[in-house]
Design an enzyme around this catalytic site. Structure first.
Site, short mmCIF file in Angstrom:
data_model
loop_
_atom_site.label_atom_id
_atom_site.label_comp_id
_atom_site.label_asym_id
_atom_site.label_seq_id
_atom_site.Cartn_x
_atom_site.Cartn_y
_atom_site.Cartn_z
N ARG A 168 0.86 -1.32 -0.06
CA ARG A 168 0.00 -0.11 -0.07
C ARG A 168 0.86 1.22 0.00
NH1 ARG A 168 -5.38 -1.55 1.78
NH2 ARG A 168 -6.06 0.62 1.39
N ARG A 191 -2.83 7.26 1.22
CA ARG A 191 -3.39 8.74 1.96
C ARG A 191 -2.06 9.18 2.63
NH1 ARG A 191 -8.54 5.91 4.16
NH2 ARG A 191 -7.20 4.37 3.89
N ARG A 209 -6.03 12.43 -5.47
CA ARG A 209 -7.29 11.57 -5.05
C ARG A 209 -8.50 12.62 -5.03
NH1 ARG A 209 -11.27 9.61 -3.63
NH2 ARG A 209 -11.96 8.41 -2.10
N ASP A 220 -7.23 -1.57 -6.97
CA ASP A 220 -7.83 -2.25 -5.80
C ASP A 220 -8.40 -3.60 -5.78
OD1 ASP A 220 -8.33 -1.32 -2.73
OD2 ASP A 220 -10.08 -2.43 -3.48
N TYR A 222 -15.58 -9.79 1.11
CA TYR A 222 -16.11 -8.52 0.91
C TYR A 222 -17.58 -8.59 0.08
CZ TYR A 222 -11.79 -6.25 2.68
OH TYR A 222 -10.89 -5.93 3.63
O1 CP3 Z 1 -0.13 0.99 -3.13
C1 CP3 Z 1 -0.61 -0.04 -3.34
O2 CP3 Z 1 -0.40 -1.15 -2.53
C2 CP3 Z 1 -1.44 -0.53 -4.46
C3 CP3 Z 1 -3.03 -0.11 -4.46
C4 CP3 Z 1 -3.57 -0.95 -3.52
C5 CP3 Z 1 -4.88 -0.57 -2.82
N1 CP3 Z 1 -5.42 -1.31 -2.16
C6 CP3 Z 1 -5.40 1.10 -2.79
C7 CP3 Z 1 -6.25 1.54 -1.76
C8 CP3 Z 1 -3.55 -2.27 -2.99
C9 CP3 Z 1 -2.62 -3.54 -3.45
C10 CP3 Z 1 -4.83 -2.54 -2.24
C11 CP3 Z 1 -5.32 -3.84 -1.78
C12 CP3 Z 1 -6.37 -4.27 -0.89
N2 CP3 Z 1 -7.51 -3.47 -1.01
C13 CP3 Z 1 -6.28 -5.23 -0.02
C14 CP3 Z 1 -5.26 -6.19 0.35
C15 CP3 Z 1 -4.28 -5.83 1.12
C16 CP3 Z 1 -4.73 -5.12 2.67
O3 CP3 Z 1 -4.32 -4.00 2.83
O4 CP3 Z 1 -5.07 -5.95 3.38
C17 CP3 Z 1 -7.53 -4.94 0.69
C18 CP3 Z 1 -8.25 -5.84 1.70
C19 CP3 Z 1 -8.33 -3.98 -0.11
C20 CP3 Z 1 -9.95 -3.26 0.17
C21 CP3 Z 1 -9.91 -2.05 0.57
N3 CP3 Z 1 -9.69 -1.10 -0.12
C22 CP3 Z 1 -10.13 -1.52 1.84
C23 CP3 Z 1 -10.74 -2.65 2.90
C24 CP3 Z 1 -10.10 -0.37 1.83
C25 CP3 Z 1 -10.66 0.88 2.69
C26 CP3 Z 1 -9.72 0.86 3.71
C27 CP3 Z 1 -8.47 1.63 3.51
O5 CP3 Z 1 -7.34 1.46 3.64
O6 CP3 Z 1 -8.85 2.81 3.04
C28 CP3 Z 1 -9.76 0.07 0.44
C29 CP3 Z 1 -9.43 1.32 0.01
C30 CP3 Z 1 -8.19 1.83 -0.78
N4 CP3 Z 1 -7.34 0.93 -1.49
C31 CP3 Z 1 -7.16 3.01 -0.58
C32 CP3 Z 1 -6.18 2.89 -1.23
C33 CP3 Z 1 -5.00 3.79 -1.53
C34 CP3 Z 1 -7.79 4.21 0.15
C35 CP3 Z 1 -8.99 4.77 -0.39
C36 CP3 Z 1 -8.77 6.52 -0.61
O7 CP3 Z 1 -7.99 6.85 -0.93
O8 CP3 Z 1 -9.85 7.02 -0.35
#
Ligand code: CP3
Length: 350
Positions: free
Chosen positions: A30, A34, A43, A80, A156
């Site tokens: 990740r 943010r 964003r 994502d 999910y």
């Molecule tokens: O930089 C990177 O790693 C690449 C992008 C990436 C994102 N999500 C961007 C993201 C990757 C590889 C993921 C994987 C992901 N997404 C997982 C597996 C890894 C982990 O952390 O367990 C999971 C379970 C998700 C599902 C997901 N996406 C959730 C639960 C959420 C909300 C919680 C949170 O962290 O905000 C997201 C949103 C998300 N995915 C954001 C980002 C940068 C934040 C959203 C925003 O910017 O508003």
């Protein structure tokens, strides 16, 4: 002896081919997100989170931000894991401050709302980001494509949101393994297609995120984590035998060696709970490349906690093929200067 062509390979790929490197390559799960002010700016400009994922120019830009700032050894495609349910036709929304919300799928009639034949246009948009990155990335940085593992994505899709216990998916899987198995089947097929498209567009490495692998008993772990992951690994390697795959079965604990042996992954993402000594013994006994597992909280805290944990990883894994990373994704409140300090510590300038 290393061939000259190997010398020019990104360091992450050399380690994934089994060569221990000092200092180890580093990237962070990740790493685009943010905690970076430049991410928050893009964003805000993109509008919705999924719009950002589906807009190649912006998605490529946020992928590159942490590479520019820190010079990480790998970029991970910005997207994502919930792009797959969205592409299958499930309603997916990201609610500010709350996380993802989906219209839950819990029965055969719900399943009929999905359209396995409709995924390509959305996958193609994400792969346009991959193709742009292939052009724009410095050649020493590897490009990582990814998907969520079917089990984690299903938690999910069935729950309709994240949960600590994944109760809805676990209950459906126990009560109606055939129906739940149809959803998993759809996810396996879609994931293979999606990952193969990412490789065709230029991804060097793939990671399969199984964030919620940890709450399953042995039999269910085999059925819903190991078997689907093995099918994906086998199918990708049939088409692209050269592409290393990193599995991240978070919380798998004692089941980890079996996961590696049975899925055929080359790399193992280790969660924060795993002992460094255990990581070392896995790397030497079953020839898997280990990755991880700094506590994301230690990165927020910084100072002595960060230095001590980083040192323990570098010393404990010296001489085995190892990729420096966190044990789970970086958290939004992480100070940017702590990440800079971490990179210096790993690269020996701390
Ligand atoms: O930089 C990177 O790693 C690449 C992008 C990436 C994102 N999500 C961007 C993201 C990757 C590889 C993921 C994987 C992901 N997404 C997982 C597996 C890894 C982990 O952390 O367990 C999971 C379970 C998700 C599902 C997901 N996406 C959730 C639960 C959420 C909300 C919680 C949170 O962290 O905000 C997201 C949103 C998300 N995915 C954001 C980002 C940068 C934040 C959203 C925003 O910017 O508003």
């Amino acid at each position: 002896m290393a061939l000259p062509s190997e010398e020019r390979q990104p360091r992450l790929l050399r380690v994934l081919a089994g060569e221990p490197l000092s200092p180890p390559p580093i990237w962070l799960m990740r790493q685009a997100g943010r905690y970076l002010p430049e991410y928050r700016a893009v964003r805000a400009q993109a509008g919705g989170f999924l719009e950002l994922c589906y807009t190649p120019a912006l998605a490529a830009e946020v992928t590159l931000q942490p590479i520019r700032r820190y010079g990480f050894d790998a970029a991970i495609l910005f997207s994502d894991i919930l792009v797959v349910p969205d592409a299958l036709g499930q309603r997916v929304e990201f609610v500010e401050g709350e996380g993802p919300r989906l219209d839950p799928i819990r029965s055969a009639p719900d399943l009929a709302r999905l359209n396995a034949g409709a995924t390509r246009p959305k996958f193609a948009r994400v792969c346009e980001t991959v193709a742009r990155l292939r052009q724009d990335l410095p050649r020493e940085a590897a490009l990582i494509g990814f998907c969520g593992a079917p089990w984690t994505v299903a938690t999910y899709m069935v729950g309709g949101q994240g949960s600590a216990d994944q109760r809805e998916a676990r209950l459906w899987a126990y009560r109606d393994p055939v129906g739940f198995g149809r959803l998993m089947e759809m996810l396996v097929e879609a994931s293979i297609d999606y990952l193969a498209m990412q490789v065709a567009a230029g991804a060097d490495v793939l990671q399969i995120f199984d964030t919620w692998a940890g709450n399953l008993p042995a039999r269910e772990f085999e059925a819903w984590v190991v078997v689907p992951t093995r099918r994906i690994v086998t199918a990708i390697h049939a088409k692209h035998p050269e592409v290393p795959i990193i599995g991240f079965p978070r919380g798998a604990g004692q089941k980890i060696a079996r996961y590696v042996a049975e899925t055929g992954v080359q790399g193992l993402g280790c969660d924060t709970g795993m002992d460094v000594a255990h990581m070392r013994s896995l790397a030497s006994s079953i020839k898997v490349v280990v990755q991880g597992n700094l506590d994301p909280m230690a990165l927020i805290a910084g100072g002595e906690a960060l230095r001590a944990q980083t040192d323990a990883l570098l010393q404990g894994l010296a001489g085995v093929p190892y990729i420096f990373n966190l044990g789970h994704g970086i958290l939004p409140e992480t100070p940017v200067e702590h990440v800079a300090e971490l990179v210096e510590l790993v690269r020996g300038k701390g």
